[in-house]
Design a protein around this motif. Structure first.
Motif, PDB file in Angstrom:
ATOM      1  N   GLY A  78       0.812  -1.204   0.000  1.00 30.09           N
ATOM      2  CA  GLY A  78       0.000   0.000   0.000  1.00 30.09           C
ATOM      3  C   GLY A  78       0.849   1.259   0.000  1.00 30.09           C
ATOM      4  N   MET A  79       2.171   1.114   0.213  1.00 30.26           N
ATOM      5  CA  MET A  79       3.062   2.269   0.163  1.00 30.26           C
ATOM      6  C   MET A  79       4.102   2.003  -0.922  1.00 30.26           C
ATOM      7  N   GLY A  80       4.154   2.846  -1.897  1.00 32.72           N
ATOM      8  CA  GLY A  80       5.123   2.650  -2.963  1.00 32.72           C
ATOM      9  C   GLY A  80       4.762   1.531  -3.912  1.00 32.72           C
ATOM     10  N   GLY A  81       3.509   1.065  -3.863  1.00 29.02           N
ATOM     11  CA  GLY A  81       3.073   0.028  -4.790  1.00 29.02           C
ATOM     12  C   GLY A  81       3.616  -1.353  -4.508  1.00 29.02           C
ATOM     13  N   MET A  82       4.215  -1.563  -3.323  1.00 31.28           N
ATOM     14  CA  MET A  82       4.768  -2.879  -3.006  1.00 31.28           C
ATOM     15  C   MET A  82       3.651  -3.920  -2.897  1.00 31.28           C
ATOM     16  N   MET A  83       3.943  -5.117  -3.407  1.00 34.79           N
ATOM     17  CA  MET A  83       2.965  -6.206  -3.347  1.00 34.79           C
ATOM     18  C   MET A  83       2.968  -6.853  -1.976  1.00 34.79           C
ATOM     19  N   THR A  84       1.824  -7.363  -1.575  1.00 32.65           N
ATOM     20  CA  THR A  84       1.752  -8.133  -0.336  1.00 32.65           C
ATOM     21  C   THR A  84       2.237  -9.556  -0.626  1.00 32.65           C
ATOM     22  N   ALA A  85       2.504 -10.299   0.442  1.00 32.88           N
ATOM     23  CA  ALA A  85       2.916 -11.694   0.285  1.00 32.88           C
ATOM     24  C   ALA A  85       1.828 -12.497  -0.423  1.00 32.88           C
ATOM     25  N   GLU A  86       0.574 -12.163  -0.129  1.00 34.69           N
ATOM     26  CA  GLU A  86      -0.554 -12.885  -0.746  1.00 34.69           C
ATOM     27  C   GLU A  86      -0.596 -12.613  -2.261  1.00 34.69           C
ATOM     28  N   GLU A  87      -0.378 -11.368  -2.649  1.00 35.61           N
ATOM     29  CA  GLU A  87      -0.373 -11.033  -4.075  1.00 35.61           C
ATOM     30  C   GLU A  87       0.770 -11.747  -4.795  1.00 35.61           C
ATOM     31  N   MET A  88       1.909 -11.835  -4.139  1.00 34.55           N
ATOM     32  CA  MET A  88       3.061 -12.514  -4.744  1.00 34.55           C
ATOM     33  C   MET A  88       2.771 -13.995  -4.918  1.00 34.55           C
TER      34      MET A  88
END
Length: 214
Positions: free
Chosen positions: A137-147
């Motif tokens: 949610g900050m800087g467009g980083m993906m969550t572990a779930e999205e990965m």
């Protein structure tokens, strides 16, 4: 009494001569005088050197934050790109992933080099695994779930997920680069920020076009 005074005066004269001879004949006074003038020239030389070094590579807190934030951000983009071979169906997505890795791997090395030269810690390789939760949610980083979802996808589903997630990821990088461009002091870092804004904005347009073709 008169003789005693003459002897005393002679003795005093001898002491004065001895003192003068000691100060003139002993080289230590000369070295001491030289040493006394040396420090006065040393600081000017040191400050000149410090000034030169500052003009060549001055940096500020914004530069450090940019490097420390962009390294894990780029690492995640490279990790995403590494999933494309064997999963992506679209040749365009495969090429895009290869281009992303080719551009961002060298930038990671450059950013790491700057941090090292500034006496700052380079984010550890494994830091990304922990930071994805904090930075999602900050800087467009993906969550572990999205990965995990991306790792488990293939074909058209992978192409769509990769493209959508990478757009968000790139938008985060562009935002970070704009902050560096506005607040940074290190010339090479500001130059990299401009290059990131230009290249990733172009890739965002390309990915939006890819999504429009589906």
């Amino acid at each position: 009494m008169r003789r005693t005074a003459v002897v005393a005066a002679a003795g005093a004269a001898a002491l004065v001569l001895a003192a003068c001879g000691g100060s003139g004949g002993d080289g230590s006074a000369g070295h001491g005088g030289h040493a006394a003038t040396a420090p006065s020239s040393a600081p000017s030389s040191a400050s000149a050197s410090a000034s030169a070094s500052a003009s060549q590579g001055q940096h500020n807190a914004a530069d450090v934050a940019f490097a420390k934030g962009m390294i894990p951000h780029h690492r995640q983009a490279v990790e995403m790109a590494d999933l494309a071979p064997g999963r992506a169906r679209s040749a365009e997505v495969q090429k895009l992933a290869a281009d992303i890795k080719k551009a961002q791997d060298p930038e990671i090395r450059t950013l790491s080099g700057w941090l090292t030269s500034w006496g700052e810690d380079v984010p550890a390789e494994g830091a990304m695994d922990h930071s994805t939760h904090d930075m999602s949610g900050m800087g467009g980083m993906m969550t572990a779930e999205e990965m995990t979802g991306l790792e488990n996808a293939s074909g058209k589903a992978f192409d769509t997920a990769f493209t959508e997630l990478m757009i968000k990821h790139h938008e985060g990088a562009v935002e970070m680069a704009r902050t560096e461009q506005a607040d940074g002091a290190h010339g090479p870092a500001r130059k990299m920020a401009v290059e990131i804004i230009d290249s990733q904005s172009a890739e965002i347009e390309q990915m939006n076009a890819l999504l429009g073709k589906d």
